[in-house]
Design a protein around this motif. Structure first.
Motif, PDB file in Angstrom:
ATOM      1  N   LEU A 149      54.372  70.297  39.253  1.00 38.42           N
ATOM      2  CA  LEU A 149      54.796  68.962  38.823  1.00 38.42           C
ATOM      3  C   LEU A 149      56.136  69.016  38.102  1.00 38.42           C
ATOM      4  N   ALA A 150      56.344  70.059  37.325  1.00 38.16           N
ATOM      5  CA  ALA A 150      57.626  70.205  36.631  1.00 38.16           C
ATOM      6  C   ALA A 150      58.763  70.386  37.630  1.00 38.16           C
ATOM      7  N   ASP A 151      58.513  71.116  38.719  1.00 35.86           N
ATOM      8  CA  ASP A 151      59.530  71.272  39.767  1.00 35.86           C
ATOM      9  C   ASP A 151      59.801  69.952  40.476  1.00 35.86           C
ATOM     10  N   GLU A 152      58.766  69.131  40.637  1.00 33.95           N
ATOM     11  CA  GLU A 152      58.911  67.856  41.342  1.00 33.95           C
ATOM     12  C   GLU A 152      59.596  66.797  40.488  1.00 33.95           C
ATOM     13  N   LEU A 153      59.178  66.675  39.231  1.00 35.28           N
ATOM     14  CA  LEU A 153      59.682  65.606  38.357  1.00 35.28           C
ATOM     15  C   LEU A 153      60.894  66.112  37.577  1.00 35.28           C
ATOM     16  N   THR A 154      61.975  66.288  38.270  1.00 37.06           N
ATOM     17  CA  THR A 154      63.169  66.882  37.665  1.00 37.06           C
ATOM     18  C   THR A 154      63.828  65.966  36.632  1.00 37.06           C
ATOM     19  N   GLY A 155      63.500  64.685  36.658  1.00 39.62           N
ATOM     20  CA  GLY A 155      64.093  63.765  35.685  1.00 39.62           C
ATOM     21  C   GLY A 155      63.452  63.840  34.319  1.00 39.62           C
ATOM     22  N   LEU A 156      62.365  64.572  34.195  1.00 45.07           N
ATOM     23  CA  LEU A 156      61.675  64.703  32.917  1.00 45.07           C
ATOM     24  C   LEU A 156      61.824  66.119  32.379  1.00 45.07           C
ATOM     25  N   ASN A 157      61.741  66.246  31.074  1.00 48.44           N
ATOM     26  CA  ASN A 157      61.819  67.548  30.429  1.00 48.44           C
ATOM     27  C   ASN A 157      60.708  68.455  30.938  1.00 48.44           C
ATOM     28  N   VAL A 200      54.829  70.181  31.536  1.00 47.63           N
ATOM     29  CA  VAL A 200      53.825  71.252  31.438  1.00 47.63           C
ATOM     30  C   VAL A 200      52.814  70.944  30.340  1.00 47.63           C
ATOM     31  N   ALA A 201      53.312  70.465  29.196  1.00 43.49           N
ATOM     32  CA  ALA A 201      52.422  70.158  28.071  1.00 43.49           C
ATOM     33  C   ALA A 201      51.468  69.022  28.412  1.00 43.49           C
ATOM     34  N   ILE A 202      51.982  67.989  29.082  1.00 43.74           N
ATOM     35  CA  ILE A 202      51.139  66.843  29.446  1.00 43.74           C
ATOM     36  C   ILE A 202      50.057  67.262  30.430  1.00 43.74           C
ATOM     37  N   VAL A 203      50.403  68.115  31.381  1.00 44.38           N
ATOM     38  CA  VAL A 203      49.409  68.581  32.356  1.00 44.38           C
ATOM     39  C   VAL A 203      48.295  69.349  31.657  1.00 44.38           C
ATOM     40  N   ARG A 204      48.678  70.253  30.775  1.00 44.16           N
ATOM     41  CA  ARG A 204      47.659  71.064  30.099  1.00 44.16           C
ATOM     42  C   ARG A 204      46.820  70.205  29.148  1.00 44.16           C
ATOM     43  N   GLU A 205      47.444  69.251  28.459  1.00 45.50           N
ATOM     44  CA  GLU A 205      46.691  68.349  27.583  1.00 45.50           C
ATOM     45  C   GLU A 205      45.745  67.466  28.389  1.00 45.50           C
ATOM     46  N   SER A 206      46.201  67.026  29.559  1.00 43.11           N
ATOM     47  CA  SER A 206      45.364  66.180  30.400  1.00 43.11           C
ATOM     48  C   SER A 206      44.124  66.931  30.859  1.00 43.11           C
ATOM     49  N   TYR A 207      44.319  68.169  31.270  1.00 47.69           N
ATOM     50  CA  TYR A 207      43.186  68.992  31.692  1.00 47.69           C
ATOM     51  C   TYR A 207      42.222  69.209  30.528  1.00 47.69           C
ATOM     52  N   ALA A 208      42.768  69.525  29.354  1.00 48.70           N
ATOM     53  CA  ALA A 208      41.919  69.771  28.184  1.00 48.70           C
ATOM     54  C   ALA A 208      41.121  68.526  27.823  1.00 48.70           C
ATOM     55  N   GLY A 209      41.747  67.349  27.933  1.00 47.95           N
ATOM     56  CA  GLY A 209      41.048  66.115  27.613  1.00 47.95           C
ATOM     57  C   GLY A 209      39.921  65.811  28.578  1.00 47.95           C
ATOM     58  N   LEU A 210      40.128  66.120  29.852  1.00 47.78           N
ATOM     59  CA  LEU A 210      39.105  65.844  30.865  1.00 47.78           C
ATOM     60  C   LEU A 210      37.969  66.855  30.827  1.00 47.78           C
ATOM     61  N   THR A 232      43.002  66.085  37.215  1.00 45.16           N
ATOM     62  CA  THR A 232      44.008  66.424  36.209  1.00 45.16           C
ATOM     63  C   THR A 232      45.385  65.952  36.647  1.00 45.16           C
ATOM     64  N   GLU A 233      45.700  66.138  37.929  1.00 45.97           N
ATOM     65  CA  GLU A 233      47.003  65.700  38.429  1.00 45.97           C
ATOM     66  C   GLU A 233      47.150  64.184  38.307  1.00 45.97           C
ATOM     67  N   ARG A 234      46.113  63.451  38.701  1.00 39.08           N
ATOM     68  CA  ARG A 234      46.199  61.993  38.629  1.00 39.08           C
ATOM     69  C   ARG A 234      46.354  61.521  37.191  1.00 39.08           C
ATOM     70  N   PHE A 235      45.579  62.113  36.292  1.00 40.84           N
ATOM     71  CA  PHE A 235      45.644  61.718  34.893  1.00 40.84           C
ATOM     72  C   PHE A 235      46.997  62.068  34.286  1.00 40.84           C
ATOM     73  N   ALA A 236      47.516  63.247  34.606  1.00 40.86           N
ATOM     74  CA  ALA A 236      48.816  63.671  34.075  1.00 40.86           C
ATOM     75  C   ALA A 236      49.935  62.760  34.595  1.00 40.86           C
ATOM     76  N   ARG A 237      49.907  62.435  35.881  1.00 40.02           N
ATOM     77  CA  ARG A 237      50.930  61.537  36.439  1.00 40.02           C
ATOM     78  C   ARG A 237      50.870  60.170  35.755  1.00 40.02           C
ATOM     79  N   GLN A 238      49.655  59.709  35.495  1.00 40.95           N
ATOM     80  CA  GLN A 238      49.489  58.431  34.816  1.00 40.95           C
ATOM     81  C   GLN A 238      50.093  58.475  33.415  1.00 40.95           C
ATOM     82  N   ARG A 239      49.831  59.558  32.702  1.00 40.98           N
ATOM     83  CA  ARG A 239      50.362  59.697  31.347  1.00 40.98           C
ATOM     84  C   ARG A 239      51.888  59.806  31.348  1.00 40.98           C
ATOM     85  N   LEU A 240      52.436  60.534  32.307  1.00 42.29           N
ATOM     86  CA  LEU A 240      53.891  60.657  32.393  1.00 42.29           C
ATOM     87  C   LEU A 240      54.531  59.319  32.734  1.00 42.29           C
ATOM     88  N   ALA A 241      53.842  58.524  33.574  1.00 41.25           N
ATOM     89  CA  ALA A 241      54.344  57.187  33.882  1.00 41.25           C
ATOM     90  C   ALA A 241      54.315  56.306  32.636  1.00 41.25           C
TER      91      ALA A 241
END
Length: 334
Positions: free
Chosen positions: A147-155, A160-170, A184-193
């Motif tokens: 996801l970090a490679d794909e979403l180049t417009g974001l830090n 990476v932190a949002i993905v790991r936090e999303s997984y931990a929350g679920l 986890t991917e769907r939740f992380a994308r939602q949070r990044l949005a």
């Protein structure tokens, strides 16, 4: 075993005993639980708590079961003696409401404890779960990098932190399945949005929050997305998410959203980002767990929990939520 060993073990165990609930508090709580240990009383308490008028007439409560008026009055008297209810006579009838100081206790009982107690938990294989967690951690790391490679417009570190936090929350509540990484991917994308959403220019967004995000909040979000036709977007979350959406609600979601969308529904933990991104936050039995964000409109809907309702009750709850949704949409789309 020597006397010294006995003393040593006693001292080691002492802190747990001293931290237990006090005798006076335990006596009070036990008395309340004993008074509530009757199915009809619990149904009465639930009916009063979700009545949109904020109170219920004894004539309404009598319709919950085929019992005599004196029996209804007896049960209400027992509930009143716990301090949970207040009553007021108006003409022929007596009206009951939740005592202000007991509203949080009643909400915790009906919205958190009752659904969890009614759920059928499957036995857990601890060893298998530990092994699955180790394997899952590697997959989560790979997902974060992708996801970090794909979403180049974001830090990158943020992604990476949002993905790991999303997984931990679920993973705290969800059952470990083959679907954990896609969730986890769907939740992380939602949070990044959420982090990048501009509330000034974006389509209005509503966030529904209940305790488990397994019933009414999922239902409300589905109804909004069905009726709004893309003019308003709805999401949902839970203060203490369940492992899965309630089974009988899944069929109701299928009627509204279709089989694919309903099958993709899953309980999600509440995040500050979700609240901050919303234009309206609607709480449904979860109290004051939502952070207060300037510019966000808040509403609280007292509606029943479909997880605990009869088929007729589920239909009534759906109609109630749909009516409220239509009123809400009118304020967002005019």
């Amino acid at each position: 075993m020597t006397d010294t060993a006995v003393i040593s073990n006693t001292e080691a165990c002492a802190p747990s005993a001293t931290h237990a609930i006090g005798t006076e508090a335990a006596t009070t709580v036990a008395g309340a639980l004993k008074a509530l240990a009757d199915p009809l009383r619990l149904r009465m308490l639930s009916a009063i708590a979700i009545d949109p008028r904020g109170e219920s007439c004894v004539c309404d409560l009598a319709e919950l079961a085929e019992v005599s008026q004196p029996t209804v009055s007896h049960h209400l008297k027992v509930l009143k003696e716990t301090g949970m209810l207040l009553s007021e006579r108006r003409g022929t009838w007596v009206y009951y409401r939740i005592a202000p100081g007991k509203q949080r206790a009643v909400a915790a009982l009906l919205d958190a404890f009752a659904p969890a107690a009614a759920a059928m938990d499957e036995p857990e294989d601890t060893a298998a779960r530990a092994e699955a967690l180790q394997q899952m951690d590697t997959r989560v790391t790979r997902l974060a990098e992708e996801l970090a490679d794909e979403l180049t417009g974001l830090n990158r570190d943020l992604v990476v932190a949002i993905v790991r936090e999303s997984y931990a929350g679920l993973v705290r509540s969800a059952k470990l399945t083959a679907h954990m990484i896609p969730l986890t991917e769907r939740f992380a994308r939602q949070r990044l949005a959420d982090l990048t959403r501009d509330r000034v220019t974006a389509v209005p967004q509503v966030l529904f929050v209940c305790v488990q995000n397994a019933g009414r909040s999922q239902l409300a979000a589905a109804i909004v997305n069905q009726l709004a036709g893309g003019k308003v977007i709805a999401r949902s979350a839970g203060s203490t998410p369940a492992a899965d959406v309630h089974p009988h609600l899944r069929s109701l979601l299928t009627e509204i959203e279709g089989e694919q969308l309903a099958g993709d529904a899953f309980p999600k933990p509440l995040t500050d980002d979700a609240v901050r991104a919303a234009d309206v936050v609607v709480t449904m039995g979860c109290g004051d767990v939502c952070p207060i964000i300037p510019g966000v409109r808040y509403e609280d809907w007292a509606v029943g929990d479909p997880a605990l309702a009869s088929p007729e009750g589920v239909a009534a709850i759906r109609d109630d939520i749909e009516g409220r949704v239509r009123e809400l949409l009118a304020t967002l789309t005019d």
